[in-house]
Write a protein that holds these residues in place. Sequence first.
Motif, PDB file in Angstrom:
ATOM      1  N   ASP A 157       0.818  -1.220   0.000  1.00 58.23           N
ATOM      2  CA  ASP A 157       0.000   0.000   0.000  1.00 58.23           C
ATOM      3  C   ASP A 157       0.848   1.265   0.000  1.00 58.23           C
ATOM      4  O   ASP A 157       0.467   2.281  -0.589  1.00 58.23           O
ATOM      5  CB  ASP A 157      -0.954   0.023   1.199  1.00 58.23           C
ATOM      6  CG  ASP A 157      -2.141  -0.916   1.041  1.00 58.23           C
ATOM      7  OD1 ASP A 157      -2.344  -1.462  -0.073  1.00 58.23           O
ATOM      8  OD2 ASP A 157      -2.852  -1.119   2.047  1.00 58.23           O
ATOM      9  N   ASP A 158       2.002   1.231   0.664  1.00 58.70           N
ATOM     10  CA  ASP A 158       2.844   2.420   0.769  1.00 58.70           C
ATOM     11  C   ASP A 158       3.410   2.873  -0.574  1.00 58.70           C
ATOM     12  O   ASP A 158       3.863   4.006  -0.706  1.00 58.70           O
ATOM     13  CB  ASP A 158       3.990   2.178   1.748  1.00 58.70           C
ATOM     14  CG  ASP A 158       4.911   1.054   1.285  1.00 58.70           C
ATOM     15  OD1 ASP A 158       4.417  -0.071   1.050  1.00 58.70           O
ATOM     16  OD2 ASP A 158       6.128   1.306   1.161  1.00 58.70           O
ATOM     17  N   ASN A 176       1.686   3.203  -3.347  1.00 52.10           N
ATOM     18  CA  ASN A 176       0.655   3.967  -4.069  1.00 52.10           C
ATOM     19  C   ASN A 176       0.540   3.559  -5.531  1.00 52.10           C
ATOM     20  O   ASN A 176       0.433   4.411  -6.419  1.00 52.10           O
ATOM     21  CB  ASN A 176       0.907   5.472  -3.946  1.00 52.10           C
ATOM     22  CG  ASN A 176       0.815   5.944  -2.514  1.00 52.10           C
ATOM     23  OD1 ASN A 176      -0.118   5.587  -1.798  1.00 52.10           O
ATOM     24  ND2 ASN A 176       1.804   6.699  -2.086  1.00 52.10           N
TER      25      ASN A 176
END
Length: 143
Positions: free
Chosen positions: A58-59, A61
């Motif tokens: 998720d980090d 993006n």
Amino acid sequence: MTECAVILAGGQASRMGGGDKGRLMLGDRSLIDRVIERITPQVDAVVLNANGDLSRFDDLNLPVVADSIEDFPGPLAGVLAGMDWAAEQGYDWLISVAADTPSFPRDLVQRLGGYDTPVVLAATPDPERGRLPQPTFGRWQVA
């Protein structure tokens, strides 16, 4: 002509004891961060291919797609996942790059685009076996 890239991070890294090879550090930054930085200016969009818990990325993006074929069959399953995503998004070409190989050419897309064929694979020279195709780095016609 529109091109997107898939970063192949779906392997098990079994020869390295497991884990995400792309998360290994090279200096002060991870391999995958370096790959993202290098491929992003060359294409219209980037998608990540991974398996397992996709939220661990998720980090970054980026959209993340898993293999549609079970049991980790190899990098071509990641290319297929990227091709399916590219087709859904309306892209004409998919560029594949490996998450653990950040030193590919800054003009990789241009170099691979110089051929009038539906698939172009990067190759490495081998003094005994000739040129060895590297399917983790290629240009794939989505159609």
